[in-house]
Design an enzyme around this catalytic site. Structure first.
Site, mmCIF file in Angstrom:
data_model
loop_
_atom_site.group_PDB
_atom_site.id
_atom_site.type_symbol
_atom_site.label_atom_id
_atom_site.label_comp_id
_atom_site.label_asym_id
_atom_site.label_seq_id
_atom_site.Cartn_x
_atom_site.Cartn_y
_atom_site.Cartn_z
ATOM 1 N N CYS A 89 13.963 90.901 -2.636
ATOM 2 C CA CYS A 89 13.359 90.498 -1.364
ATOM 3 C C CYS A 89 12.210 90.911 -0.675
ATOM 4 O O CYS A 89 11.594 90.512 0.150
ATOM 5 C CB CYS A 89 14.376 90.885 -0.347
ATOM 6 S SG CYS A 89 16.141 89.730 -0.590
ATOM 7 N N GLN A 157 24.930 91.697 -3.020
ATOM 8 C CA GLN A 157 24.352 91.861 -1.713
ATOM 9 C C GLN A 157 25.427 91.968 -0.751
ATOM 10 O O GLN A 157 25.418 92.638 0.095
ATOM 11 C CB GLN A 157 23.257 91.242 -1.481
ATOM 12 C CG GLN A 157 23.589 89.637 -1.385
ATOM 13 C CD GLN A 157 22.169 88.962 -0.906
ATOM 14 O OE1 GLN A 157 21.667 89.092 0.139
ATOM 15 N NE2 GLN A 157 22.267 87.687 -1.620
ATOM 16 N N SER A 237 21.460 87.045 6.726
ATOM 17 C CA SER A 237 20.178 86.190 6.769
ATOM 18 C C SER A 237 20.523 84.938 6.301
ATOM 19 O O SER A 237 21.411 84.613 5.625
ATOM 20 C CB SER A 237 19.024 86.923 6.040
ATOM 21 O OG SER A 237 19.646 87.261 4.585
ATOM 22 N N HIS A 338 15.197 84.048 6.245
ATOM 23 C CA HIS A 338 14.766 84.871 5.029
ATOM 24 C C HIS A 338 14.296 84.087 3.521
ATOM 25 O O HIS A 338 15.007 84.009 2.785
ATOM 26 C CB HIS A 338 15.865 85.954 4.655
ATOM 27 C CG HIS A 338 15.501 87.019 3.667
ATOM 28 N ND1 HIS A 338 14.409 87.168 3.183
ATOM 29 C CD2 HIS A 338 16.506 87.544 2.869
ATOM 30 C CE1 HIS A 338 14.565 88.385 2.307
ATOM 31 N NE2 HIS A 338 15.636 88.557 2.006
ATOM 32 N N CYS A 368 14.877 95.719 2.311
ATOM 33 C CA CYS A 368 15.976 96.245 1.261
ATOM 34 C C CYS A 368 15.810 95.239 0.170
ATOM 35 O O CYS A 368 15.544 93.957 0.593
ATOM 36 C CB CYS A 368 17.307 96.234 1.871
ATOM 37 S SG CYS A 368 18.031 94.695 2.571
ATOM 38 N N GLY A 370 17.156 93.741 -4.034
ATOM 39 C CA GLY A 370 18.215 93.865 -5.183
ATOM 40 C C GLY A 370 17.686 95.041 -6.096
ATOM 41 O O GLY A 370 16.831 95.082 -6.190
#
Length: 388
Positions: A89, A157, A237, A338, A368, A370
């Site tokens: 991300c 996640q 998101s 996102h 943040c 992965g």
């Protein structure tokens, strides 16, 4: 000492799943923002040293080095190279870091950094699921070293977000109140035209498509993603499409091409944390950035922390001691979306614009990622009057 300057920052509107940008080829989305940042700055594209783009799930139309493809799709010189970055991300935020490193090292003067993602056509985790035909059910299963260290527990996640909510004892109501605030702030920002400078409309889409009217009552009626859990779609998101780009320049390029920088990169770094929690790394990343710069969180005027899930932001606020009124003041990914690989430079464009609107000096951005990592970037707004 040399500097890495931000000359301009642009983005497409963020399209919702199967919305106005969904039919676009990722290369065309990327080409659109590349052309915009080049044309707005007035530079000759042949003077660009490299194109660094973030993208996740680099398959299909996002495969084959999308940075290079998007540059060529923009119609620009073949002699300019491109490279694609995947830090999940935070990919396009890392693209900025790599571009700034090239400039600070003296090996480059002009870098286009950005990112692109079409999640409607290439769903999240497509690169992982594509591996099943080759015998890999997950990126981790089958690795002796990984299994010895972390076992065969679920790595996702969604689970990470639940674990963070549990660890920091964040209630579902607190999560939903933050999500509602995100939508309300985004609606205000759009109504007041706060994104107008950064957005370059694409094929008739002029406004972010994600924000919607909601209420705590509507959110409370949703079924959790896991039985007994706190996570619902309302506090996560949105699946999104979009692209964003930033032009970075050295002091020599600024002087040579008559550019007016809008900000300078004050600090950039990345840190890691527990890959099972996965989404908690913005906490140590921010702590490290503040320690390295000698700044306190109170010295930071505005903050963009990606709203992958509401507990990510709320746990970060608690640990860092940040003022919530400085955090995601124009809404976040819960409302605005996102688009994975594009989010880093999208947030940076918004952070820069808001610093200029409010007269703030320092802005902090963290995302943040992965694998349990996070990038942290601090920019300093520059006053044009002091540069002339």
């Amino acid at each position: 000492m040399t500097e890495a300057y931000i000359v301009d920052a642009v983005r497409t509107p963020v399209g919702k799943k199967n919305g106005g940008l969904s039919a676009a080829h990722p290369a065309d989305l990327g080409a659109h923002v590349i052309r915009a940042v080049v044309e707005r700055s007035g530079i000759d594209p042949a003077d660009v040293d490299d194109v660094v783009f973030g993208c996740v799930d680099a398959i299909g139309g996002q495969a084959g080095n999308i940075a290079r493809t998007a540059w060529l799709a923009a119609g620009y010189p073949e002699e300019v190279p491109g490279v694609t970055v995947d830090r999940q991300c935070g990919s396009s935020q890392q693209a900025v870091h790599f571009g700034a490193q090239a400039i600070l090292s003296g090996t480059a003067d002009l870098i286009v950094a950005g990112g692109v993602q079409n999640m409607s056509r290439i769903p999240i985790a497509s690169a992982m699921t594509a591996g099943r035909q080759y015998g890999f059910d997950t990126p981790f299963g089958g690795s002796t070293g990984w299994t010895e260290r972390y076992g065969d527990q679920e790595i996702s996640q969604f689970r990470g977000a639940e674990l963070i909510a549990d660890k920091w004892d964040i209630s579902r109501e607190e999560l939903e109140r933050w999500a509602l605030r995100s939508h309300e702030r985004a609606a205000t920002a759009i109504a007041e035209g706060r994104f107008d400078r950064e957005i370059v409309p694409f094929r008739g889409v002029t406004t972010d498509e994600g924000p919607r009217e909601s209420s705590l009552e509507k959110m409370a009626a949703l079924t959790p993603l896991t039985e007994g859990g706190r996570m619902t779609a309302a506090v996560a998101s949105q699946i999104s499409d979009g692209a964003s780009a930033i032009l970075l320049a050295s002091p020599e390029a600024v002087a040579r091409y008559g550019l007016t920088p809008r900000a300078r990169i004050h600090h950039f770094s990345a840190r890691g944390a527990d890959p099972i929690l996965m989404l908690s790394a913005p906490i140590p990343a921010t702590q490290y950035a503040l320690k390295k710069t000698g700044l306190s969180i109170d010295d930071i005027d505005l903050i963009e922390i990606n709203e992958a899930f509401a507990p990510v932001v709320l746990a970060w606020i608690e640990e860092i001691g940040a003022d919530p009124e400085k955090v995601n003041v124009n809404g976040g990914a819960i409302a605005l979306g996102h688009p994975l690989g594009a989010t880093g430079t999208k947030l940076l464009a918004t952070l820069l614009g808001e610093l200029e609107r409010t007269g703030g000096r320092y802005g902090l951005q963290t995302i943040c990622e992965g694998g349990g990592t996070a990038n942290a970037t601090i920019i300093e707004r520059l006053d044009p009057a002091l540069l002339s």
